[in-house]
Scaffold this active site. Structure first.
Site, PDB file in Angstrom:
ATOM      1  N   CYS A  76       7.371   4.565  26.281  1.00  0.00           N
ATOM      2  CA  CYS A  76       6.875   2.933  25.368  1.00  0.00           C
ATOM      3  C   CYS A  76       5.475   2.432  25.352  1.00  0.00           C
ATOM      4  O   CYS A  76       4.816   3.250  25.819  1.00  0.00           O
ATOM      5  CB  CYS A  76       7.114   2.133  24.957  1.00  0.00           C
ATOM      6  SG  CYS A  76       7.372   1.658  26.741  1.00  0.00           S
ATOM      7  N   ALA A  77       4.879   1.829  24.698  1.00  0.00           N
ATOM      8  CA  ALA A  77       3.356   1.435  25.359  1.00  0.00           C
ATOM      9  C   ALA A  77       3.111   0.572  25.835  1.00  0.00           C
ATOM     10  O   ALA A  77       1.770   1.079  27.026  1.00  0.00           O
ATOM     11  CB  ALA A  77       2.933   0.489  24.049  1.00  0.00           C
TER      12      ALA A  77
END
Length: 377
Positions: A76-77
């Site tokens: 994810c980020a």
């Protein structure tokens, strides 16, 4: 969450898998716009986008796409959402599920050192591959001395290599004033009381002291000579370095599968002629056997089997389209009109590299997020 339901893996360990060209399956749980802009790439990497918010009620939207016979990696980020998604997948019965620690932010910052080759007088040259952003930097060491070229702001990997080799860092050089990433050159030089070099034509607005390096200047690192070759076009001051008469560090002028863009200071029309002169005249006079080592790469297909990015200059003149545009007007059109979007926060990055602003560490990380965009497509 059960501690045993899924495992985690560091970006360092995952990067080795990509560089070793392992068969990998990745779920990227960021928003689709972020995924489309920038993602993990690899020779044998399959990556699908499954936004976190689409999986809050379970993995039904993607379950049929998940392989049952291989490891599944989730990113994810920043590393938080991927843990939730990995847990969901593990609870659905998949056994080898990993969350990649730190997410794409950590992926953007990882540097992987790879030995490129030996030097004639002893010692070696190492390439630091910033696999998440396409940046390349170099360490040259011989007879107990070292130089680092095009330093990224993450200094720990260079420090580790300097310590491992037991060398003294004497020189730090930049090929030009960078616009896509923040240079760690001055800071690294200060830490080691080393001499920092910058091409003077790129230093008109810098507000710090530096040592100018001009065409034909030579720096002796132990038994190895680094010779400066003025090679404008990406910037007005862009300078290449010929190391040991074996290696040509081209900065952002020439890449393996593309050429540099001349527009990041708003001077495309002014600098396109310089770019053509460098590529079609200055470099053309150099030996074909020089190994080209650029400051960036565009795609994973430019990566060699050992993970390094390099090619012989003569081969590039045969294979790189940007070196084979005979019509000057067509060349001018190609490098001024066929350009990708400019790098994220490129003007803020330039001002940081000039010393005009000093963003906090977290702001620097945000400024650099995204892909490399220094080349003409």
């Amino acid at each position: 969450m059960s501690d045993a339901s899924y495992k985690t893996i560091s970006v360092k360990d995952f990067a080795r898998k990509v560089i070793n060209h392992e068969d990998l399956f990745i779920i990227d749980s960021r928003n689709t716009d972020d995924f489309d802009d920038w993602k993990i790439e690899g020779r044998n990497v399959e990556v699908i986008n499954a936004p976190y918010f689409d999986l809050l009620e379970g993995i039904d939207p993607i379950q049929e796409k998940l392989p049952s016979d291989k490891e599944i990696y989730v990113i994810c980020a920043k590393g938080g959402s991927s843990e939730f998604v990995a847990e969901q997948i593990a609870e659905a019965g998949f056994t080898d599920v990993y969350s990649i620690e730190g997410g794409m932010k950590a992926w953007s910052e990882h540097l992987e050192p790879i030995k490129v080759g030996d030097l004639k007088g002893g010692g070696s040259i190492y390439q630091f591959v910033r696999i998440g952003k396409g940046c390349l930097s170099y360490l040259v060491e011989t007879n107990g001395e070292a130089a680092v070229i095009d330093t990224n702001r993450m200094l720990e990997p260079y420090e580790e290599m300097i310590h491992k080799l037991g060398v003294s860092l004497n020189y730090v050089l930049d090929t030009h004033l960078h616009a896509d990433h923040i240079s760690g050159g001055r800071k690294l030089a200060e830490i080691h009381d080393a001499t920092y070099y910058l091409p003077p034509k790129d230093a008109g607005e810098v507000i710090f002291e530096y040592n100018p390096i001009n065409d034909g200047d030579e720096i002796l690192v132990g038994a190895t000579t680094i010779k400066a070759l003025y090679s404008p076009g990406h910037t007005i001051g862009s300078t290449s370095y010929i190391i040991d008469d074996q290696y040509l560090l081209t900065g952002d002028i020439l890449f393996i599968d593309s050429i540099g863009r001349p527009d990041l200071a708003g001077k495309a029309e002014d600098w396109v002629g310089d770019l053509r002169t460098t590529l079609y005249e200055r470099y053309k006079k150099l030996p074909d056997e020089l190994t080209v080592l650029p400051a960036h790469y565009m795609t994973i297909k430019e990566m060699n089997d050992d993970g390094s990015i390099s090619a012989k200059l003569g081969d590039l003149y045969n294979e790189n389209h940007g070196l084979n545009i005979s019509d000057e007007n067509e060349f001018r059109k190609t490098v001024t009109e066929n350009l990708p979007p400019q790098p994220n926060s490129y003007q803020d990055i330039r001002e940081t590299n000039m010393g005009k602003v000093s963003p906090e560490e977290e702001n620097q990380r945000e400024m650099e997020i995204g892909p490399n965009r220094c080349a003409v497509r």
